[in-house]
Scaffold this active site. Structure first.
Site, PDB file in Angstrom:
ATOM      1  CD  GLU A  20      39.683  39.695  48.895  1.00  0.00           C
ATOM      2  OE1 GLU A  20      40.623  39.564  49.652  1.00  0.00           O
ATOM      3  OE2 GLU A  20      39.437  39.406  47.867  1.00  0.00           O
ATOM      4  CB  CYS A  79      39.981  39.375  44.498  1.00  0.00           C
ATOM      5  SG  CYS A  79      41.418  39.223  43.729  1.00  0.00           S
ATOM      6  CB  CYS A  92      42.180  42.909  47.036  1.00  0.00           C
ATOM      7  SG  CYS A  92      41.340  41.448  46.120  1.00  0.00           S
ATOM      8  CB  CYS A 136      46.038  40.330  46.308  1.00  0.00           C
ATOM      9  SG  CYS A 136      44.968  41.199  45.438  1.00  0.00           S
ATOM     10  CG  ASN A 193      37.869  33.041  44.097  1.00  0.00           C
ATOM     11  OD1 ASN A 193      37.014  32.490  44.668  1.00  0.00           O
ATOM     12  ND2 ASN A 193      39.417  32.041  43.328  1.00  0.00           N
ATOM     13  CB  VAL A 194      34.188  35.176  39.645  1.00  0.00           C
ATOM     14  CG1 VAL A 194      33.245  34.503  37.454  1.00  0.00           C
ATOM     15  CG2 VAL A 194      33.040  35.215  40.099  1.00  0.00           C
ATOM     16  CD  GLU A 195      40.205  31.097  39.355  1.00  0.00           C
ATOM     17  OE1 GLU A 195      40.953  30.874  40.888  1.00  0.00           O
ATOM     18  OE2 GLU A 195      40.739  29.807  38.792  1.00  0.00           O
TER      19      GLU A 195
END
Length: 239
Positions: free
Chosen positions: A59, A57, A93, A90, A46-48
């Site tokens: 995925e 996400c 995804c 989620c 994940n990369v925020e």
């Protein structure tokens, strides 16, 4: 024969990539690893973002890696949290995984693997679009050739069947790279009544598609600008 999934290996790959996650806001790193139908493993974390809604996400990273490395279909996926324990994708995804793995794709869960059919019942997919638009889905690439997607050249040319002109195509490797498949034809296409269908078959495999007409002239039908050696673009209206 049912494919045996090495869940320990898949979870280890997900756990390793989880350590590269960028999650300064939620402090909730996630890693995911997917098994592709040709045997390779693709990963993502994940990369925020300070604008929370555009966070990616893990995925999403897996699906990007899938297509960037040659395409194919996801067979199984392991998604883990910061402790390396299985984590459920989620809703968004799950839709991505359905698109790229289908209803039989397996997702690791604490109680045992679950299929996407179980995780996303009554899913929306290309069949729903086709029911309204009547368009034919993009031709699929055989699983054993998925790693070659994006490489080589497809040549589309006229042929004769039962006294009628038809169109066919073949996917040519074009050059040797020392891999296990020798130089030459990777796949031969069926026949179509019109060249547009043959071109679509080719573009599902590689951006390099060349149409050769009955006189032997070559035209560019691929993506992007025509290369210098084939400067004229194919015009399907004149076929």
């Amino acid at each position: 024969m049912e494919r045996q999934i090495d869940w320990d290996r898949l979870r280890a790959a997900a756990t390793e990539v989880m350590r590269h996650a960028y999650a300064p806001y939620s402090k909730f790193p996630v890693g995911a690893a997917g098994l592709v139908d040709d045997g390779r493993i693709v990963v993502g974390c994940n990369v925020e973002n300070a604008a929370y809604g555009v966070a990616l996400c893990a995925e999403c990273g897996v699906v990007t890696a899938l297509h960037a490395s040659g395409g194919g279909r996801l067979v199984a996926l392991s998604c883990v949290d910061a402790t390396g324990e299985p984590l459920m994708p989620c809703g968004r995804c799950r839709q991505l995984l359905w698109e790229n793995g289908g209803p039989d794709c397996l997702v690791e869960a604490k109680g045992g693997p679950l299929t996407m059919r179980e995780l996303l019942p009554h899913a929306f997919d290309v069949a729903d679009l086709d029911a309204i638009t009547g368009e034919t889905p993009v031709p699929e690439v055989p699983a054993q050739l998925a790693a070659w997607r994006g490489r080589g050249t497809v040549f589309v040319h006229p042929d004769v069947s039962a006294g009628q002109q038809v169109w066919t195509a073949y996917w040519d490797r074009s050059a040797g790279t020392g891999d296990e498949i020798g130089i030459g034809v990777l796949e031969e296409g069926p026949t179509w009544p019109a060249p547009a269908e043959a071109v679509a078959w080719g573009l599902a495999r590689t951006p390099r598609v060349v149409v050769v007409d009955a006189g032997g002239a070559m035209f560019w039908a691929g993506d992007g600008e025509p290369p210098s050696e084939i400067p004229t673009r194919w015009d399907s209206d004149s076929a």
